[in-house]
Motif scaffolding. Sequence first.
Motif, PDB file in Angstrom:
ATOM      1  N   ILE A   1      44.749  44.469  41.095  1.00 18.62           N
ATOM      2  CA  ILE A   1      43.940  43.244  41.188  1.00 18.62           C
ATOM      3  C   ILE A   1      43.486  42.826  39.792  1.00 18.62           C
ATOM      4  N   ALA A   2      43.144  43.826  38.958  1.00 24.53           N
ATOM      5  CA  ALA A   2      42.693  43.534  37.590  1.00 24.53           C
ATOM      6  C   ALA A   2      43.804  42.860  36.789  1.00 24.53           C
ATOM      7  N   ILE A   3      45.031  43.321  36.987  1.00 24.65           N
ATOM      8  CA  ILE A   3      46.170  42.706  36.278  1.00 24.65           C
ATOM      9  C   ILE A   3      46.339  41.253  36.732  1.00 24.65           C
ATOM     10  N   LEU A   4      46.312  41.027  38.038  1.00 21.02           N
ATOM     11  CA  LEU A   4      46.466  39.659  38.554  1.00 21.02           C
ATOM     12  C   LEU A   4      45.330  38.773  38.086  1.00 21.02           C
ATOM     13  N   SER A   5      44.112  39.323  38.072  1.00 22.24           N
ATOM     14  CA  SER A   5      42.946  38.557  37.622  1.00 22.24           C
ATOM     15  C   SER A   5      43.127  38.104  36.182  1.00 22.24           C
ATOM     16  N   GLU A   6      43.609  39.028  35.335  1.00 19.42           N
ATOM     17  CA  GLU A   6      43.783  38.705  33.909  1.00 19.42           C
ATOM     18  C   GLU A   6      44.903  37.698  33.707  1.00 19.42           C
ATOM     19  N   LYS A   7      46.043  37.916  34.326  1.00 20.22           N
ATOM     20  CA  LYS A   7      47.204  37.058  34.096  1.00 20.22           C
ATOM     21  C   LYS A   7      47.032  35.657  34.700  1.00 20.22           C
ATOM     22  N   LEU A   8      46.277  35.559  35.802  1.00 18.96           N
ATOM     23  CA  LEU A   8      46.068  34.260  36.457  1.00 18.96           C
ATOM     24  C   LEU A   8      44.780  33.592  35.985  1.00 18.96           C
ATOM     25  N   ASP A   9      44.032  34.302  35.128  1.00 20.06           N
ATOM     26  CA  ASP A   9      42.788  33.777  34.562  1.00 20.06           C
ATOM     27  C   ASP A   9      41.786  33.411  35.664  1.00 20.06           C
ATOM     28  N   VAL A  10      41.621  34.335  36.598  1.00 17.20           N
ATOM     29  CA  VAL A  10      40.667  34.173  37.701  1.00 17.20           C
ATOM     30  C   VAL A  10      39.748  35.384  37.697  1.00 17.20           C
ATOM     31  N   PRO A  11      38.421  35.190  37.730  1.00 16.55           N
ATOM     32  CA  PRO A  11      37.501  36.327  37.721  1.00 16.55           C
ATOM     33  C   PRO A  11      37.814  37.316  38.842  1.00 16.55           C
ATOM     34  N   TYR A  12      37.665  38.611  38.534  1.00  9.23           N
ATOM     35  CA  TYR A  12      37.953  39.677  39.490  1.00  9.23           C
ATOM     36  C   TYR A  12      37.149  39.482  40.772  1.00  9.23           C
ATOM     37  N   ASP A  13      35.855  39.185  40.626  1.00  7.44           N
ATOM     38  CA  ASP A  13      34.992  39.014  41.806  1.00  7.44           C
ATOM     39  C   ASP A  13      35.464  37.883  42.696  1.00  7.44           C
ATOM     40  N   GLN A  14      35.983  36.828  42.075  1.00  7.36           N
ATOM     41  CA  GLN A  14      36.494  35.692  42.847  1.00  7.36           C
ATOM     42  C   GLN A  14      37.761  36.084  43.595  1.00  7.36           C
ATOM     43  N   MET A  15      38.568  36.942  42.973  1.00  6.19           N
ATOM     44  CA  MET A  15      39.806  37.372  43.621  1.00  6.19           C
ATOM     45  C   MET A  15      39.515  38.169  44.890  1.00  6.19           C
ATOM     46  N   VAL A  16      38.510  39.040  44.838  1.00  4.02           N
ATOM     47  CA  VAL A  16      38.271  39.928  45.980  1.00  4.02           C
ATOM     48  C   VAL A  16      37.267  39.356  46.972  1.00  4.02           C
ATOM     49  N   SER A  17      36.658  38.221  46.628  1.00  6.93           N
ATOM     50  CA  SER A  17      35.700  37.603  47.547  1.00  6.93           C
ATOM     51  C   SER A  17      36.417  37.134  48.816  1.00  6.93           C
ATOM     52  N   LEU A  18      35.718  37.258  49.946  1.00  2.00           N
ATOM     53  CA  LEU A  18      36.290  36.798  51.214  1.00  2.00           C
ATOM     54  C   LEU A  18      36.069  35.314  51.421  1.00  2.00           C
ATOM     55  N   LYS A  19      35.412  34.680  50.464  1.00  3.01           N
ATOM     56  CA  LYS A  19      35.139  33.248  50.582  1.00  3.01           C
ATOM     57  C   LYS A  19      36.361  32.448  50.162  1.00  3.01           C
ATOM     58  N   LEU A  20      36.761  31.523  51.022  1.00  3.65           N
ATOM     59  CA  LEU A  20      37.904  30.657  50.728  1.00  3.65           C
ATOM     60  C   LEU A  20      37.418  29.274  50.349  1.00  3.65           C
ATOM     61  N   ASP A  21      38.224  28.567  49.535  1.00  2.00           N
ATOM     62  CA  ASP A  21      37.820  27.211  49.181  1.00  2.00           C
ATOM     63  C   ASP A  21      38.005  26.285  50.384  1.00  2.00           C
ATOM     64  N   LYS A  22      37.586  25.039  50.245  1.00  2.00           N
ATOM     65  CA  LYS A  22      37.546  24.127  51.392  1.00  2.00           C
ATOM     66  C   LYS A  22      38.913  23.906  52.026  1.00  2.00           C
ATOM     67  N   ASN A  23      39.991  24.044  51.222  1.00  8.68           N
ATOM     68  CA  ASN A  23      41.326  23.811  51.776  1.00  8.68           C
ATOM     69  C   ASN A  23      41.744  24.887  52.777  1.00  8.68           C
ATOM     70  N   LEU A  24      41.227  26.094  52.595  1.00  7.91           N
ATOM     71  CA  LEU A  24      41.610  27.196  53.463  1.00  7.91           C
ATOM     72  C   LEU A  24      40.461  27.698  54.337  1.00  7.91           C
ATOM     73  N   ALA A  25      39.294  27.087  54.194  1.00  9.64           N
ATOM     74  CA  ALA A  25      38.116  27.554  54.928  1.00  9.64           C
ATOM     75  C   ALA A  25      38.325  27.601  56.442  1.00  9.64           C
ATOM     76  N   PRO A  26      38.927  26.562  57.062  1.00 14.75           N
ATOM     77  CA  PRO A  26      39.121  26.630  58.522  1.00 14.75           C
ATOM     78  C   PRO A  26      39.934  27.834  58.960  1.00 14.75           C
ATOM     79  N   ILE A  27      40.955  28.207  58.153  1.00 10.66           N
ATOM     80  CA  ILE A  27      41.748  29.381  58.490  1.00 10.66           C
ATOM     81  C   ILE A  27      40.890  30.630  58.382  1.00 10.66           C
ATOM     82  N   GLY A  28      40.063  30.674  57.351  1.00 10.57           N
ATOM     83  CA  GLY A  28      39.159  31.804  57.199  1.00 10.57           C
ATOM     84  C   GLY A  28      38.211  31.928  58.367  1.00 10.57           C
TER      85      GLY A  28
END
Length: 492
Positions: free
Chosen positions: A54-81
């Motif tokens: 996860i740390a590698i993906l976080s670094e290469k995609l430039d997304v914070p680690y906490d955001q990667m593992v959070s169960l919160k989805l953005d508005k586009n995917l929220a209904p599926i969540g």
Amino acid sequence: MEEGYIKLIFGLKLKQIRTDRNLSLFGLSKLSGLSKSYLNEIENGKKYPKPDKIAILSEKLDVPYDQMVSLKLDKNLAPIGNLLKSKILKEIPLELFGIKESNLIDIVANAPVKVNAFISTIIEIAQNYNFSRESFYLASVRSFQEANNNYFDDLEQSVLKFSKAYQIDLDSRLSSKELEEILIEEFGYKINENELLKYEALGSLRSVLVPKTKTLLLTNEIDEAQRTFIYAKELAYNFLGIKERLYTFPWIKFDTFDQVLNNFYASYFAGALVIPKARLTEQLSSVFAKNTFDTALFLQAINSFNASPESFYQRLTNILPKEFNIQNLFFLRFTHKAKSDQFHLKKELHLSHQHSPHANETNEHYCRRWVSIKMLKDIRKSKNEHEFDIQISNYEDDGMKYLVFSSATKDPFKQDYYRSITIGLLLNKQLERKVKFLDDPKIKTQNVGVTCERCAIKDCKVRKAPAIALEKKAKNIKIEKIVEELNQRFGS
């Protein structure tokens, strides 16, 4: 949430981040050093990566680690969540419809944005039409019935086993006393007929079971047929070993889909016990074999069982598809209040066909030419306990005709209320082979619509509203035609 859903949500987030950055799986593999097959399994919810991955993906995609593992989805995917977090997939026994939960998860994982749009559409429709969870569950059970032609052989066999075990003669009219004795002696029930009357608010309830003491509280307003059906349902719950169940009749609310499904199973068992398949099949064969319709013989069949007309018509929806191969039919139950011009469709079932009577929840005026509406008007004026009629309904717009049987009775629990029960059989070659009286001139043929708002019948004397839906459709067709002509004139 369950581990599988956590995996799926992480996979959905990873896939969305990757596609937002216009990366292919191959590209992300090259960027991160993780194999393409491993990334594909992550995105499809099959695997959850270890923290170092996860740390590698976080670094290469430039997304914070906490955001990667959070169960919160953005508005586009929220209904599926929300769907995945809810219990809805657990509450509905998907296996009844031949669906595996893993299949649904695969669909969600492979096309999350499109699936999300679909879910959002369903939610919006449900909100606009006040479609409750209860409505969804009941619709699911109805679809389950329709998928099985409303015939369940395991329940039919259970009734035969029950009758043998407790020496019930299925060739004779069943009495409530027989069933009451079994409930008390075999299952330890106590029957109380005085308590419910003390509570005015419980006027619509026919029975309440107190499970701890197996005390069955009954209203003394029920008749012999209703008492027999209530006892038969209680026996079904016990004999079939059903634990997840409802304790009031009719039900007030339910918490799980299993309660709704088991209520259906118990009701089916009760109907099959009170109206045995072999006897009903024999009686229907006699009615169908005559060259003219014998009203007295048909009513005799209804009255030969210790059951209400509604239970009899419901039972027809089990027996006709199985024993006579008459699979294209519909069942309707209407209610009506005296001095009112409102007719409410409270129950429906459609086998094999999406029949024309579909129109509930539209707030439109049902066709007053239907025999089911006529029966309600007749019983309202009559002093009889039961009104019956038969007609051939011709839906000109669909090119289909139905042989329709309808009965109406007073509502025993509501003063000045009435109900009609109707079954319609599609006129086709199969019906012609099984039913000999279709050419009986005494059977009236009536041109009908679905609702007044959608009916093209001219000069209808019982029309309650103009055909605004048809007028709107005709107007749009006219506009389309003019636009097409303009394109032809000025397009060259």
